[in-house]
Design a protein around this motif. Structure first.
Motif, short mmCIF file in Angstrom:
data_model
loop_
_atom_site.label_atom_id
_atom_site.label_comp_id
_atom_site.label_asym_id
_atom_site.label_seq_id
_atom_site.Cartn_x
_atom_site.Cartn_y
_atom_site.Cartn_z
N VAL A 219 135.20 5.57 -20.89
CA VAL A 219 134.56 4.69 -21.87
C VAL A 219 133.93 5.52 -22.98
O VAL A 219 133.14 6.43 -22.71
N PHE A 220 134.30 5.22 -24.22
CA PHE A 220 133.61 5.77 -25.38
C PHE A 220 132.53 4.78 -25.79
O PHE A 220 132.80 3.59 -25.92
N SER B 71 132.83 4.18 -34.58
CA SER B 71 133.21 5.54 -34.19
C SER B 71 133.76 5.61 -32.77
O SER B 71 134.67 6.38 -32.48
N SER B 72 133.23 4.79 -31.86
CA SER B 72 133.74 4.83 -30.48
C SER B 72 135.18 4.34 -30.41
O SER B 72 135.97 4.84 -29.60
N VAL C 155 126.73 1.22 -26.35
CA VAL C 155 126.07 2.02 -25.33
C VAL C 155 125.24 1.15 -24.39
O VAL C 155 125.01 1.51 -23.23
N SER C 156 124.80 0.00 -24.87
CA SER C 156 124.02 -0.91 -24.02
C SER C 156 124.89 -1.79 -23.14
O SER C 156 124.37 -2.54 -22.31
N VAL D 280 131.93 8.61 -19.22
CA VAL D 280 131.37 8.02 -20.43
C VAL D 280 131.22 9.13 -21.47
O VAL D 280 130.60 10.16 -21.20
N ILE D 281 131.78 8.91 -22.65
CA ILE D 281 131.72 9.89 -23.74
C ILE D 281 130.88 9.31 -24.87
O ILE D 281 131.15 8.20 -25.34
N THR D 282 129.86 10.04 -25.28
CA THR D 282 128.96 9.58 -26.33
C THR D 282 128.60 10.74 -27.26
O THR D 282 128.83 11.91 -26.95
N GLN D 283 128.02 10.39 -28.40
CA GLN D 283 127.38 11.40 -29.24
C GLN D 283 126.16 11.93 -28.49
O GLN D 283 125.56 11.23 -27.68
N LYS D 284 125.77 13.16 -28.80
CA LYS D 284 124.70 13.80 -28.05
C LYS D 284 123.40 13.01 -28.07
O LYS D 284 122.68 12.96 -27.08
#
Length: 479
Positions: free
Chosen positions: A394-395, A403-404, A429-430, A439-443
């Motif tokens: 999941v992005f 962006s995701s 993200v929520s 799960v891949i996210t911005q820092k």
């Protein structure tokens, strides 16, 4: 501490608060944008002036804009503050402002939805841990019911009429600008605000509610196009493609496709940050496009979200396609020529703009409103899983749409090329699904993602479009 430092801190704090408010406003609308588009399509097709007039099917239009859309906004606003209980009481309070006004209550829903969720959250804290065993459900249900009834009455008698007056005042202000042919000047504010990542707040939090009320009265609204016009951004990207240099020139064609057809406007923000003077080109394109929209009587019947040319085509009213396309074309041409001049007249020997640095700056600006931040040097890879344990990646980003979605598309293609059959999706993200394995996210979003799904593996990246962690992950899953 110097006066300059204090002023800088104060201005930065104001920007953060504005961004947080913008996230709250757009966060209530964006998850429900599909419902807005459904209403727009039904309106475009079946109203008396639509493409296929149908009195029977046209009966759907008024109930959707009067009840469905505001209730969805109020429900979502309450949920953002206090989960499912907040969502329910948000909807209860919203019905009060709906009944208490004679116009669609989008702004009212944006106020009472989160407010009702916050009130219930404070009440729940008061008796948390103090209810005797076996009485929890009774207390929870009656507390929500009693507070919801009170808030709906307050909304009906006070907030609804007040917001109706405010909405009519804002609509009157817009009409004054239109009648005085000053509406294009609004783009002087909108275009810089977009680059500061207030685009969703402006479009979904301010413009769309007023535009929807106007479209219900007039059949269309030009306000849907003030922020979402893809022309200014497209002109800047085309200028980089034709007269730019280095990595910016090479990446501009792909960015133009994503921007114009995909409707993800954030893709061109780093190109402006590389050379901030290009904001002049964005403003010039926006003003020119809105001027053409206004003189040709252009408008859309529903929100163009995302701001893709396909959304413009779908939401254009019958007989109104040419004015819409003319405004987009003029905005593109003006933005292109101004950008080309600015790019060609740069100082000789000037260093090539660094796209990656600009993208990193963009991410920092976008996430500066977050309270919880992680150490930028942290890899933030938690509990690495083997291939047999990974079924879904999941992005996640703020809204789960921009962006995701790009990052998910990039990784999905890499996995397919490597012959790895794993599901890759994107989400807010929520709203990270429970069955997410990675799960891949911005820092800056990783802490929130871990709090949402602590059992998943979490990977932090700087740039959704280009990150070495993609190839590392593909190799690990392939082996």
């Amino acid at each position: 501490m110097s006066t300059e430092t204090i002023n800088k801190n104060e201005s930065g704090g104001v920007r953060v608060k504005v961004q947080q408010l913008g996230r709250l406003l757009s966060g209530m609308v964006m998850p429900n944008m599909g419902a807005f588009i459904a209403w727009g399509l039904i309106t475009a097709l079946f109203i008396p002036t639509g493409w296929f007039p149908n009195e029977y099917l046209g009966k759907l239009v008024d109930p959707m804009i009067t009840y469905l859309l505001p209730l969805l906004i109020g429900y979502t606003g309450g949920q953002m503050v206090h989960g499912k209980r907040g969502a329910v009481i948000g909807a209860i309070a919203t019905i009060g402002v709906i009944v208490g006004a004679d116009i669609p209550m989008f702004l009212g829903a944006m106020i009472v939805g989160p407010l009702a969720g916050w009130v219930l959250k404070q009440l729940d804290k008061l008796y948390e841990g103090k209810v005797k065993s076996g009485f929890e459900m009774l207390v929870n249900n009656f507390s929500l019911g009693i507070v919801g009834a009170i808030l709906s009455i307050v909304a009906f008698t006070g907030i609804g009429p007040l917001v109706e007056s405010l909405t009519r005042l804002l609509s009157s202000g817009v009409e004054v600008l239109v009648n005085a042919s000053l509406l294009p000047l609004v783009n002087i504010i909108i275009e810089p605000a977009k680059v500061l990542f207030l685009n969703n707040a402006i479009n979904h939090g301010i413009m769309s509610p007023i535009a929807t009320e106007e479209a219900a009265r007039l059949g269309q609204s030009v306000l849907y196009m003030l922020e979402s016009n893809p022309g200014p951004g497209l002109g800047i990207l085309l200028a980089y493609w034709f007269v730019g240099r280095g990595t910016a020139k090479a990446s501009a064609p792909g960015a133009a496709v994503i921007h114009f057809f995909g409707g993800i406007h954030e893709i061109y923000f780093p190109y402006i940050l590389m050379k901030p003077i290009l904001i002049v080109a964005a403003i010039a394109g926006g003003v020119a496009g809105t001027f053409v929209f206004q003189i040709l009587g252009a408008g859309l019947v529903g929100p163009a979200s995302p701001g893709s040319i396909f959304a413009y085509l779908a939401m254009a009213p019958k007989g109104g396609l040419i004015p819409v396309l003319a405004g987009v074309l003029v905005a593109t041409v003006v933005s292109f020529f101004v950008s080309a001049v600015l790019l060609k007249t740069g100082k000789k020997g000037e260093e090539e703009p660094n796209l990656e640095e600009a993208a990193a700056k963009m991410k920092e600006m976008k996430s500066s409103g977050m309270k919880d931040q992680v150490d930028p040097s942290a890899a933030a890879v938690v509990a690495a899983k083997g291939k047999e344990e990974v079924n879904k990646i999941v992005f996640a980003c703020d809204a789960g749409m921009g962006s995701s979605a790009m990052g998910a598309s990039v990784l999905r293609k890499k996995l397919q090329q490597a012959g790895v059959n794993i599901t890759v999706v994107n989400s807010a993200v929520s709203e990270i699904p429970d069955d997410a394995d990675i799960v891949i996210t911005q820092k800056t979003l990783t802490d929130r993602a871990i709090a949402k799904q602590p059992n998943a593996e979490h990977i932090s990246i700087d740039n959704f479009l280009k990150s070495p962690r993609y190839d590392e992950l593909v190799e690990r899953l392939k082996d």
